[in-house]
Scaffold this active site. Sequence first.
Site, short mmCIF file in Angstrom:
data_model
loop_
_atom_site.label_atom_id
_atom_site.label_comp_id
_atom_site.label_asym_id
_atom_site.label_seq_id
_atom_site.Cartn_x
_atom_site.Cartn_y
_atom_site.Cartn_z
N VAL A 283 19.89 38.50 -94.32
CA VAL A 283 18.68 38.77 -92.42
C VAL A 283 17.54 38.18 -92.25
O VAL A 283 17.29 37.22 -91.22
CB VAL A 283 19.46 39.72 -91.43
CG1 VAL A 283 20.57 40.05 -91.01
CG2 VAL A 283 17.82 40.74 -91.90
N ASN B 44 21.43 46.31 -87.60
CA ASN B 44 21.23 47.75 -88.31
C ASN B 44 20.06 47.02 -89.30
O ASN B 44 20.09 48.65 -90.08
CB ASN B 44 22.78 47.83 -88.58
CG ASN B 44 22.36 49.49 -89.06
OD1 ASN B 44 22.21 49.93 -89.46
ND2 ASN B 44 22.60 48.54 -91.02
N SER C 49 14.48 53.02 -84.47
CA SER C 49 13.63 54.53 -85.56
C SER C 49 12.80 55.41 -84.27
O SER C 49 12.15 55.06 -82.99
CB SER C 49 13.13 54.10 -86.55
OG SER C 49 12.71 54.72 -87.38
N TYR D 256 5.92 49.40 -90.94
CA TYR D 256 7.81 49.72 -90.12
C TYR D 256 7.42 50.37 -88.81
O TYR D 256 8.78 50.35 -87.82
CB TYR D 256 8.54 50.64 -90.85
CG TYR D 256 9.56 51.33 -91.34
CD1 TYR D 256 10.55 50.52 -91.64
CD2 TYR D 256 9.58 52.18 -90.00
CE1 TYR D 256 11.98 51.46 -91.49
CE2 TYR D 256 11.02 52.93 -89.52
CZ TYR D 256 11.89 52.05 -90.59
OH TYR D 256 13.43 53.26 -90.63
N ALA E 280 5.31 49.67 -86.47
CA ALA E 280 5.12 48.09 -86.06
C ALA E 280 6.36 47.36 -85.68
O ALA E 280 6.71 46.98 -84.46
CB ALA E 280 3.64 47.31 -86.45
N LYS F 12 8.97 48.77 -86.12
CA LYS F 12 10.27 49.21 -84.83
C LYS F 12 10.09 49.65 -83.39
O LYS F 12 10.57 49.36 -82.43
CB LYS F 12 10.97 50.62 -85.40
CG LYS F 12 11.03 51.01 -87.01
CD LYS F 12 12.54 49.90 -86.60
CE LYS F 12 13.55 50.06 -87.84
NZ LYS F 12 14.81 49.68 -88.28
N ILE G 218 17.76 60.33 -90.62
CA ILE G 218 19.66 59.79 -91.41
C ILE G 218 19.64 59.77 -92.60
O ILE G 218 18.94 59.83 -93.04
CB ILE G 218 19.73 59.47 -90.62
CG1 ILE G 218 20.25 59.03 -89.38
CG2 ILE G 218 21.47 59.51 -90.97
CD1 ILE G 218 19.84 60.15 -88.16
P1 NAI Z 1 20.31 51.73 -96.29
O1 NAI Z 1 19.50 51.58 -97.77
O2 NAI Z 1 21.09 53.20 -96.20
O3 NAI Z 1 20.96 50.47 -95.26
C1 NAI Z 1 20.13 49.28 -95.02
C2 NAI Z 1 21.43 48.20 -95.35
O4 NAI Z 1 20.24 47.13 -95.36
C3 NAI Z 1 21.47 48.17 -96.76
O5 NAI Z 1 22.87 48.42 -97.22
C4 NAI Z 1 20.80 46.73 -97.14
O6 NAI Z 1 20.93 45.93 -98.10
C5 NAI Z 1 20.81 46.68 -96.70
N1 NAI Z 1 19.48 45.22 -95.56
C6 NAI Z 1 18.29 45.48 -96.48
N2 NAI Z 1 17.25 44.72 -96.17
C7 NAI Z 1 18.33 43.52 -95.93
C8 NAI Z 1 18.42 41.99 -95.33
N3 NAI Z 1 16.98 41.44 -95.85
N4 NAI Z 1 19.51 41.01 -95.29
C9 NAI Z 1 20.86 42.02 -95.08
N5 NAI Z 1 20.90 43.25 -95.05
C10 NAI Z 1 19.56 43.96 -96.11
O7 NAI Z 1 19.62 52.64 -95.06
P2 NAI Z 1 20.19 53.29 -93.15
O8 NAI Z 1 19.48 54.26 -92.98
O9 NAI Z 1 21.63 52.98 -93.43
O10 NAI Z 1 18.94 52.48 -92.37
C11 NAI Z 1 20.21 51.38 -91.57
C12 NAI Z 1 18.58 51.28 -90.44
O11 NAI Z 1 18.35 52.68 -89.71
C13 NAI Z 1 17.58 50.69 -90.97
O12 NAI Z 1 17.17 49.13 -89.57
C14 NAI Z 1 16.00 51.23 -91.04
O13 NAI Z 1 15.06 50.67 -90.90
C15 NAI Z 1 17.01 52.29 -89.58
N6 NAI Z 1 16.09 53.64 -89.53
C16 NAI Z 1 17.32 54.88 -90.94
C17 NAI Z 1 16.96 56.47 -91.14
C18 NAI Z 1 17.31 57.03 -91.50
O14 NAI Z 1 17.05 58.41 -92.01
N7 NAI Z 1 18.07 56.43 -92.40
C19 NAI Z 1 15.63 57.04 -89.46
C20 NAI Z 1 15.60 55.45 -88.71
C21 NAI Z 1 16.16 54.54 -89.01
#
Ligand code: NAI
Length: 261
Positions: A72, A98, A152, A165, A167, A169, A198
């Site tokens: 992205v 996401n 987040s 992060y 900033a 979010k 999560i």
């Molecule tokens: P995750 O690491 O399991 O999944 C994130 C996915 O995003 C991965 O498959 C990764 O390859 C992909 N990704 C990263 N950079 C990318 C890019 N430049 N282009 C395309 N894909 C890319 O993590 P999770 O937890 O499922 O994260 C999803 C969202 O939730 C994120 O935006 C994260 O900041 C947010 N979030 C997560 C929390 C948690 O505790 N797990 C808490 C609050 C927010």
Amino acid sequence: MIPYQPLDRSVAGKTVFITGAASGMGRATAHLFAREGAKVMATDMNEDGVNTVVEEIREAGFDDIAAFTLDVGDHDAIKAAVAATVERFGALDILINNAGFARLAHPSEDQYEDIWHDSVNVMLTAQQRLIRAALPYLMKTETGGRIVNIASTEGLGATPGNGPYVAAKHGVIGLTRAMATDLGRDGITCNCICPGPILTNINAEIPDEHKTIFAKRRVPIRRYGIPEEVANVTLSCCLPAASYLNGVAIPVDGGLTIKNA
Ligand code: NAI
């Protein structure tokens, strides 16, 4: 009396575009929308990962799904991915922004600058670009286009050492409000989710005992959430019936943000 008006609570037949679908919440969201009868464009920069997720969803019996390898951070690739979605499914009704990552840095460190740039680019600028690329199609959706941005609880407060992060979010919440204001007249709603802790790959390196201590101290539900608990709230924001939900930031955090002591 005005008769009760039942509103549509199904996303069946809608086309949903999901970023970061190879893992965690993006993967759970792809599974859930597929099970609800939506057509799913699952995208991620991790090509093998997103192909694997698409395979597992097909194996579960849901065929209206395709994979697209999308970083992205690449503006041209965003446009190509949206075009491929419309070519494949004939529409783009729902956008789930996401994709994200976590990289810690203290302001005194040189790498802060690079982490800042990458965090804002991938987790904020890309969301804006995807919304704008998808806009012509979201506008055509008869039951109303739907956008859900993943922010987040770091968009509502701040953890030390996490400035870029935090900033980015906080920016996602601002972007959500701006888009909700601009696009409401087109019947498009834009909301964001603020997940708390999560269990996903993003925090896989944190030892289990640290997670348990943190959750018991800070989260009224006393545990980390699972990706499916967030995906279900995301889905709720995308129902045709969610037509008056617009511009909000919904914490899905087990109560973390409302707990004082
Ligand atoms: P995750 O690491 O399991 O999944 C994130 C996915 O995003 C991965 O498959 C990764 O390859 C992909 N990704 C990263 N950079 C990318 C890019 N430049 N282009 C395309 N894909 C890319 O993590 P999770 O937890 O499922 O994260 C999803 C969202 O939730 C994120 O935006 C994260 O900041 C947010 N979030 C997560 C929390 C948690 O505790 N797990 C808490 C609050 C927010």
